[in-house]
Motif scaffolding. Sequence first.
Motif, PDB file in Angstrom:
ATOM      1  N   ILE A 212       0.984  -1.248   0.085  1.00 48.30           N
ATOM      2  CA  ILE A 212      -0.110   0.134   0.032  1.00 48.30           C
ATOM      3  C   ILE A 212       0.779   1.279  -0.112  1.00 48.30           C
ATOM      4  O   ILE A 212       0.587   2.162  -0.711  1.00 48.30           O
ATOM      5  N   ALA A 213       1.970   1.317   0.766  1.00 40.07           N
ATOM      6  CA  ALA A 213       2.848   2.370   0.826  1.00 40.07           C
ATOM      7  C   ALA A 213       3.455   2.688  -0.506  1.00 40.07           C
ATOM      8  O   ALA A 213       3.455   3.724  -0.951  1.00 40.07           O
ATOM      9  N   ALA A 214       3.830   1.724  -1.274  1.00 44.52           N
ATOM     10  CA  ALA A 214       4.669   1.729  -2.372  1.00 44.52           C
ATOM     11  C   ALA A 214       3.618   2.166  -3.463  1.00 44.52           C
ATOM     12  O   ALA A 214       3.949   3.125  -4.409  1.00 44.52           O
ATOM     13  N   ILE A 215       2.367   1.822  -3.410  1.00 42.77           N
ATOM     14  CA  ILE A 215       1.396   2.234  -4.318  1.00 42.77           C
ATOM     15  C   ILE A 215       1.149   3.649  -4.275  1.00 42.77           C
ATOM     16  O   ILE A 215       1.120   4.477  -5.355  1.00 42.77           O
ATOM     17  N   VAL A 216       0.863   4.102  -3.000  1.00 41.83           N
ATOM     18  CA  VAL A 216       0.607   5.622  -2.985  1.00 41.83           C
ATOM     19  C   VAL A 216       1.832   6.570  -3.357  1.00 41.83           C
ATOM     20  O   VAL A 216       1.608   7.488  -3.781  1.00 41.83           O
ATOM     21  N   ALA A 217       3.063   6.028  -2.913  1.00 43.68           N
ATOM     22  CA  ALA A 217       4.124   6.668  -3.284  1.00 43.68           C
ATOM     23  C   ALA A 217       4.091   6.864  -4.794  1.00 43.68           C
ATOM     24  O   ALA A 217       4.673   7.943  -5.564  1.00 43.68           O
ATOM     25  N   THR A 218       3.845   5.926  -5.511  1.00 47.92           N
ATOM     26  CA  THR A 218       4.000   5.603  -6.993  1.00 47.92           C
ATOM     27  C   THR A 218       3.051   6.607  -7.504  1.00 47.92           C
ATOM     28  O   THR A 218       3.309   7.236  -8.640  1.00 47.92           O
TER      29      THR A 218
END
Length: 241
Positions: A212-218
């Motif tokens: 989830i953190a990686a998706i939001v950052a992307t």
Amino acid sequence: MTIPNDDSKPDQPATDGVVPPTPDAAGSVPPAAAPEQPVTPPAPAAPDATYPPAPPAPPAAYPPAPPAAGAPGAFPAYAATPAAPVAAPAGPPSLVNTAFWLYIAAAALSVISGIVTIISVSSTRASIIEQLKNTDGVKTNGLSFEQLADASIAGVTVLSIITLIFWAVVFVLFAFFMRRGANWARIVLTVITVLSLVNIPWGFFAGALQVIAAIVATVLIWLKPSSAYFAAVKASKAPRA
């Protein structure tokens, strides 16, 4: 009265004004000097045929050539005005900074997810042995059920360690390049985020948070302010005209 010629004396030849030589004391007569030969002037030298004749003068119908640069009367040359340099951004915008810290959090969550996976698998050794005993037709290849359980746990542990190290190093490394404005790092992080979706079934709660953190950052690094930042960094590094 005319005196006849005396036959006893030889006739003297006519000298036409030239005085005959006088015999010397011995009675010999020196030879007469040869008359002087006229001096002939040298003939003019023939032209050298190796050199071609001079080219004829150009006809007057052609206009004269323009004056060379720097010659009197020539027009001055003006240099092209260099393009104004593009200033690099003072720093990344808030969206890029937020995405950077989210990628760092994803790396930390990857490590936590790997540790949780190792602990969980190690605690299931007894249940794995019981499941092997209750399963009919299990090929042990000469190994006991305990040895098969230990091999399975070791394999899962090694795979978890490799996975957590990979995701932690990749997210942290490319996140630093991304924050500096490297567009290629933004693309790599996007691809890695898509690949990290496979961690959801195996990473328990920490693995899900990592994804989830990686998706939001992307999503943040592809918004308009972030794209403008990457474009400005690229333009500041471009060669000047």
